[in-house]
Structures are given as C-alpha cells and as structure tokens.
Design a protein around this motif. Structure first.
Motif, PDB file in Angstrom:
ATOM      1  N   GLU A  39      14.116   9.586  -8.092  1.00 49.23           N
ATOM      2  CA  GLU A  39      15.345   8.892  -7.445  1.00 49.23           C
ATOM      3  C   GLU A  39      15.775   9.615  -6.879  1.00 49.23           C
ATOM      4  OE1 GLU A  39      15.059   6.659 -11.598  1.00 49.23           O
ATOM      5  OE2 GLU A  39      16.897   8.314 -11.183  1.00 49.23           O
ATOM      6  N   GLU A  40      15.727  11.119  -6.224  1.00 48.24           N
ATOM      7  CA  GLU A  40      16.894  12.187  -5.967  1.00 48.24           C
ATOM      8  C   GLU A  40      15.861  13.074  -5.191  1.00 48.24           C
ATOM      9  OE1 GLU A  40      19.734  10.934  -6.106  1.00 48.24           O
ATOM     10  OE2 GLU A  40      19.587   9.803  -7.595  1.00 48.24           O
ATOM     11  N   GLY A  41      14.405  12.819  -4.879  1.00 49.68           N
ATOM     12  CA  GLY A  41      13.921  14.140  -3.495  1.00 49.68           C
ATOM     13  C   GLY A  41      13.612  13.200  -2.484  1.00 49.68           C
ATOM     14  N   SER A  42      13.102  14.163  -1.847  1.00 44.16           N
ATOM     15  CA  SER A  42      12.971  13.274  -0.717  1.00 44.16           C
ATOM     16  C   SER A  42      12.145  13.592   0.235  1.00 44.16           C
ATOM     17  CB  SER A  42      13.708  13.901   0.686  1.00 44.16           C
ATOM     18  OG  SER A  42      13.176  15.624  -0.114  1.00 44.16           O
ATOM     19  N   VAL A  43      11.435  13.409  -1.116  1.00 44.02           N
ATOM     20  CA  VAL A  43       8.940  13.208  -0.835  1.00 44.02           C
ATOM     21  C   VAL A  43       8.315  11.824  -1.381  1.00 44.02           C
ATOM     22  CG1 VAL A  43       6.871  13.505  -1.270  1.00 44.02           C
ATOM     23  CG2 VAL A  43       9.105  15.340  -1.128  1.00 44.02           C
ATOM     24  N   PHE A  44       8.631  11.297  -0.089  1.00 47.93           N
ATOM     25  CA  PHE A  44       7.725   9.715  -0.305  1.00 47.93           C
ATOM     26  C   PHE A  44       6.410  10.000  -1.490  1.00 47.93           C
ATOM     27  CE2 PHE A  44       5.133   5.925   1.454  1.00 47.93           C
ATOM     28  CZ  PHE A  44       6.114   5.164   0.745  1.00 47.93           C
ATOM     29  N   ALA A  45       6.463   9.236  -2.577  1.00 52.07           N
ATOM     30  CA  ALA A  45       5.466   9.479  -3.377  1.00 52.07           C
ATOM     31  C   ALA A  45       5.574   8.029  -4.948  1.00 52.07           C
ATOM     32  CB  ALA A  45       5.788  10.260  -4.147  1.00 52.07           C
ATOM     33  N   PRO A  46       4.881   6.671  -3.590  1.00 55.91           N
ATOM     34  CA  PRO A  46       4.804   5.832  -3.895  1.00 55.91           C
ATOM     35  C   PRO A  46       4.508   5.513  -5.296  1.00 55.91           C
ATOM     36  CG  PRO A  46       3.426   5.636  -1.835  1.00 55.91           C
ATOM     37  CD  PRO A  46       4.114   7.208  -1.895  1.00 55.91           C
ATOM     38  N   ARG A  47       4.758   4.232  -6.637  1.00 55.72           N
ATOM     39  CA  ARG A  47       4.044   5.126  -7.668  1.00 55.72           C
ATOM     40  C   ARG A  47       3.525   3.397  -7.986  1.00 55.72           C
ATOM     41  NH1 ARG A  47       7.922   4.736 -11.040  1.00 55.72           N
ATOM     42  NH2 ARG A  47       6.811   5.210 -12.351  1.00 55.72           N
ATOM     43  N   PHE A  48       2.369   3.277  -7.552  1.00 55.72           N
ATOM     44  CA  PHE A  48       1.032   2.206  -7.695  1.00 55.72           C
ATOM     45  C   PHE A  48       1.455   1.358  -9.202  1.00 55.72           C
ATOM     46  CE2 PHE A  48       0.012   4.839  -3.885  1.00 55.72           C
ATOM     47  CZ  PHE A  48       0.428   3.458  -3.064  1.00 55.72           C
ATOM     48  N   ASP A  49       0.442   0.406  -9.315  1.00 58.70           N
ATOM     49  CA  ASP A  49       0.785  -0.201 -10.508  1.00 58.70           C
ATOM     50  C   ASP A  49      -0.967  -0.123 -11.579  1.00 58.70           C
ATOM     51  OD1 ASP A  49      -0.621  -1.875  -9.912  1.00 58.70           O
ATOM     52  OD2 ASP A  49       0.636  -3.533  -9.968  1.00 58.70           O
ATOM     53  N   ALA A  50      -0.849  -0.833 -11.948  1.00 54.18           N
ATOM     54  CA  ALA A  50      -2.286  -0.284 -13.338  1.00 54.18           C
ATOM     55  C   ALA A  50      -3.900  -0.525 -12.090  1.00 54.18           C
ATOM     56  CB  ALA A  50      -2.566  -0.685 -14.122  1.00 54.18           C
ATOM     57  N   GLU A  51      -3.505  -2.139 -10.982  1.00 52.11           N
ATOM     58  CA  GLU A  51      -4.811  -1.926  -9.869  1.00 52.11           C
ATOM     59  C   GLU A  51      -3.796  -1.585  -8.771  1.00 52.11           C
ATOM     60  OE1 GLU A  51      -3.749  -6.940 -10.111  1.00 52.11           O
ATOM     61  OE2 GLU A  51      -4.534  -6.700 -12.350  1.00 52.11           O
ATOM     62  N   GLY A  52      -3.269  -0.266  -8.939  1.00 50.93           N
ATOM     63  CA  GLY A  52      -3.413   0.558  -7.002  1.00 50.93           C
ATOM     64  C   GLY A  52      -1.870  -0.513  -6.378  1.00 50.93           C
ATOM     65  N   LEU A  53      -1.734  -1.018  -6.641  1.00 49.63           N
ATOM     66  CA  LEU A  53      -1.057  -1.753  -6.142  1.00 49.63           C
ATOM     67  C   LEU A  53       0.703  -1.328  -6.128  1.00 49.63           C
ATOM     68  CD1 LEU A  53      -2.582  -5.542  -5.870  1.00 49.63           C
ATOM     69  CD2 LEU A  53      -2.786  -3.521  -4.202  1.00 49.63           C
ATOM     70  N   VAL A  54       1.771  -2.399  -5.245  1.00 54.22           N
ATOM     71  CA  VAL A  54       2.815  -1.242  -5.183  1.00 54.22           C
ATOM     72  C   VAL A  54       3.605  -2.611  -4.276  1.00 54.22           C
ATOM     73  CG1 VAL A  54       2.672  -0.388  -2.566  1.00 54.22           C
ATOM     74  CG2 VAL A  54       4.932  -0.274  -4.861  1.00 54.22           C
ATOM     75  N   PRO A  55       4.495  -3.686  -4.335  1.00 59.11           N
ATOM     76  CA  PRO A  55       5.216  -5.190  -4.056  1.00 59.11           C
ATOM     77  C   PRO A  55       5.780  -4.716  -2.784  1.00 59.11           C
ATOM     78  CG  PRO A  55       6.177  -4.268  -5.980  1.00 59.11           C
ATOM     79  CD  PRO A  55       5.226  -3.041  -6.389  1.00 59.11           C
ATOM     80  N   ALA A  56       5.456  -5.281  -1.848  1.00 61.35           N
ATOM     81  CA  ALA A  56       6.545  -5.550  -0.274  1.00 61.35           C
ATOM     82  C   ALA A  56       7.735  -6.500  -0.399  1.00 61.35           C
ATOM     83  CB  ALA A  56       5.407  -4.822   1.102  1.00 61.35           C
ATOM     84  N   VAL A  57       8.508  -6.270  -0.512  1.00 65.03           N
ATOM     85  CA  VAL A  57       9.861  -7.503  -0.233  1.00 65.03           C
ATOM     86  C   VAL A  57       9.533  -6.815   1.278  1.00 65.03           C
ATOM     87  CG1 VAL A  57      11.598  -7.739  -0.089  1.00 65.03           C
ATOM     88  CG2 VAL A  57      11.091  -6.777  -2.266  1.00 65.03           C
ATOM     89  N   VAL A  58       9.106  -8.392   2.226  1.00 60.48           N
ATOM     90  CA  VAL A  58       9.354  -8.567   3.881  1.00 60.48           C
ATOM     91  C   VAL A  58      10.239  -9.044   4.152  1.00 60.48           C
ATOM     92  CG1 VAL A  58       8.085  -8.757   5.606  1.00 60.48           C
ATOM     93  CG2 VAL A  58       6.709  -8.069   3.779  1.00 60.48           C
ATOM     94  N   THR A  59      11.256  -8.666   4.595  1.00 59.56           N
ATOM     95  CA  THR A  59      12.384  -9.090   6.015  1.00 59.56           C
ATOM     96  C   THR A  59      12.398  -9.126   7.546  1.00 59.56           C
ATOM     97  OG1 THR A  59      14.018  -7.528   5.659  1.00 59.56           O
ATOM     98  CG2 THR A  59      13.596  -8.601   3.409  1.00 59.56           C
ATOM     99  N   SER A  60      12.985 -10.206   7.803  1.00 56.18           N
ATOM    100  CA  SER A  60      13.275 -10.440   8.980  1.00 56.18           C
ATOM    101  C   SER A  60      14.304  -9.213   9.393  1.00 56.18           C
ATOM    102  CB  SER A  60      13.588 -11.647   9.663  1.00 56.18           C
ATOM    103  OG  SER A  60      14.515 -12.051  11.145  1.00 56.18           O
ATOM    104  N   ALA A  61      14.072  -8.138  10.672  1.00 53.26           N
ATOM    105  CA  ALA A  61      15.541  -7.048  10.635  1.00 53.26           C
ATOM    106  C   ALA A  61      16.334  -8.134  12.310  1.00 53.26           C
ATOM    107  CB  ALA A  61      14.067  -6.503  11.978  1.00 53.26           C
ATOM    108  N   ALA A  62      15.797  -8.867  12.218  1.00 58.24           N
ATOM    109  CA  ALA A  62      17.121  -9.342  12.901  1.00 58.24           C
ATOM    110  C   ALA A  62      18.480 -10.458  12.190  1.00 58.24           C
ATOM    111  CB  ALA A  62      15.973 -10.441  14.121  1.00 58.24           C
ATOM    112  N   THR A  63      17.238 -11.249  10.861  1.00 61.03           N
ATOM    113  CA  THR A  63      18.068 -12.083  10.506  1.00 61.03           C
ATOM    114  C   THR A  63      18.205 -11.848   9.455  1.00 61.03           C
ATOM    115  OG1 THR A  63      16.304 -13.441   9.551  1.00 61.03           O
ATOM    116  CG2 THR A  63      16.986 -14.326  11.951  1.00 61.03           C
ATOM    117  N   GLY A  64      17.807 -10.717   8.144  1.00 58.47           N
ATOM    118  CA  GLY A  64      17.620 -10.256   7.253  1.00 58.47           C
ATOM    119  C   GLY A  64      16.997 -11.005   6.269  1.00 58.47           C
TER     120      GLY A  64
END
Lengths: 166, 166
Positions: free
Chosen positions: A17-42
């Motif tokens: 939670e407070e570290g600076s190492v990116f250590a993504p935690r994948f689910d049981a199927e090896g996936l992580v959800p990604a929310v995708v937003t427009s950098a232009a409009t949000g």
C-alpha cells in the motif's frame, strides 16, 4: 484488507500500500482488471483485463495490450479494428490489484468499443423497469464512430479460419 | 465476443449489447466489477465489486454498496469511515459485465480510499526500475484527507471481535 488468496506475493500490507515497488496482484486466473479512461476527456472508455504478459508489453511499448477472456489470447488494442490506445499514464490502486490506464486513442475512429461507440459504457441504468422486467437501460453517448461490420470483417474472417482449424 | 461461461443468462448477444433491459452478467463468484469515478472531477476513485444484493441496494437507495471480497460481506461505502458515495449515474458496458458509477462523495473527508486518500489510485507506474526490481511507483495525488488510524479505530475493534468469534 487481507491479501487475496490467489496472490503468491510475499509482500507486506505496508509494502503493497505504501511502497514504491510495482508488484501487481493477479487473481486466481492470472488477471488484473484495467480501467481505461480518455486522457483527453476523463471519461471511462472500457474495463479490460491484463495478464503479466499484457502488462509487460503495455509498459514496454506504451501501447495498451490486454488479455481477451473470450478468445483466451493476448490482444493489442486496435490490432483488428485499427483503433489503438497510447498510454499516457498508468496507475495502480492501494492494494495493487487494479490498474488505471489514461490513454490517447489512435486510429481514425475515436472509438474503443467493438460496437463502434467511443466508450463501452453507452447505456445508463434508468430508474424505471423495462418491459422485460428489471431496471431499464437508456442509451447515452451511444453514437457509433465506426461501422463494426466493416471494421471487423477482416477479423471475423480470420476468426472463422482459426475456428475451422481447431 | 462470446458469452462468459459463468453467466447463466439466456439473452442473445444482440439483446445484451443493444437491448434496453439491464441484465448484468456476474462472474463465477457472483460478482461484477464497478469502476467508481467522481461525478465532480471525473477522476477514477476506486474499483470495487458488487454482487446482486449490492447492486440492488445501490439502485434502491442511491447509496453505493459493494461486496467486500476480503471480508466476504456486503458493505455500504462509508458505514465505517463515514465517507459514503451518493450515486449520480450508473452505467453498464457493452456486454453488461462491468458497472460504472459516477458518485458524489458524502461525509466530511473528500476521500474514498481506506488509506485516507481521495482516490485509491494514488501511485503511477514510472519508467525506471525500483531498488527491489520491477517498475517503480511514483506517488501522485497522494495527500491523505483523513487519518485512517482514527477513522477505522471502531472498525478495527469490530473486526478483532469478529475474528475472535470465528
């Protein structure tokens, strides 16, 4: 929050939670959800899933890659439709089990959704019940930016070939 | 895209994608991911999960309810911290297996994250590698809006009681 059972990550809650190492935690199927937003409009464009490979390629190339759960394969956004996504910023959340991508849309059509819309979220849940029961949906921002029949013609042909070879 | 195996929904692809009946498709664990954004600023605040009960209660009350995977229970946002979410708009995506909530933050602190930040996405993935290996994280928009020690003191006590009774 406790750690998800699926994660083999030995990191502590504080490190996650407070570290600076990116250590993504994948689910049981090896996936992580990604929310995708427009950098232009949000606006929120889509919700997709990444496995480690998709995440690595996205970071290395700056082009959004996902794992297609329906097709069980890695997928560079736009490889079929031509409507890709250049990553402007990638973030992770407190417990590192979700990704947020701010993207610029590449390609001719300003669209992310396979139905031709700009965003996959083109329907709002309305208060009243629909004729078939349950809450109804109201189309919003639902104008098609491209014709999916044309854009995916090549892809459909390729899929048929793939299926016939299985 | 083909239908997810987990969904018992008999609806056609056309009904799901172009219909006006809200028929959310839950995963094998009975959950659907919900992207939560600020109705005021558009920023992504958190990614949470809803089961049918959480979804129904959210629609009925206008207050965001989620399913806590770590605690295996329904959870009204803010019930412990006081920092709730009033739903301004709810959307679903093309294949109805994701939810987007635009919310107004209620409560004293303008915050959603249990760490005290406004958004759970307070770290960006940077280009360089961190000392521990892997890409590093850079803190952005990471100012705490409340002190989690104080806000969750009651909740922690409740959790300890719960655990000791298991």
């Amino acid at each position: 929050m406790t750690k998800a059972a699926a994660s083999p990550d030995p990191k502590s809650k504080a490190e996650i939670e407070e570290g600076s190492v990116f250590a993504p935690r994948f689910d049981a199927e090896g996936l992580v959800p990604a929310v995708v937003t427009s950098a232009a409009t949000g606006e929120v464009l889509m919700l997709a899933y990444m496995n480690q490979d998709a995440l690595t390629r996205t970071i290395e190339t700056g082009e959004a890659h996902y794992w297609s759960r329906s097709r069980s394969r890695l997928w560079r956004k736009g490889e079929e439709s031509g409507n890709g996504q250049r990553v402007v910023e990638m973030r992770t959340d407190c417990d590192q089990d979700a990704i947020w991508l701010k993207v610029e849309l590449t390609g001719n059509a300003e669209a992310c959704c396979h139905t031709g819309r700009r965003s996959c979220f083109y329907r709002a849940v309305a208060g009243g019940a629909a004729p078939g029961g349950g809450p109804s949906l109201r189309f919003v921002d639902a104008e098609r930016q491209f014709d999916p029949e044309t854009a995916y013609r090549h892809a459909d042909a390729a899929k048929r070939t793939l299926k016939s070879s299985e």
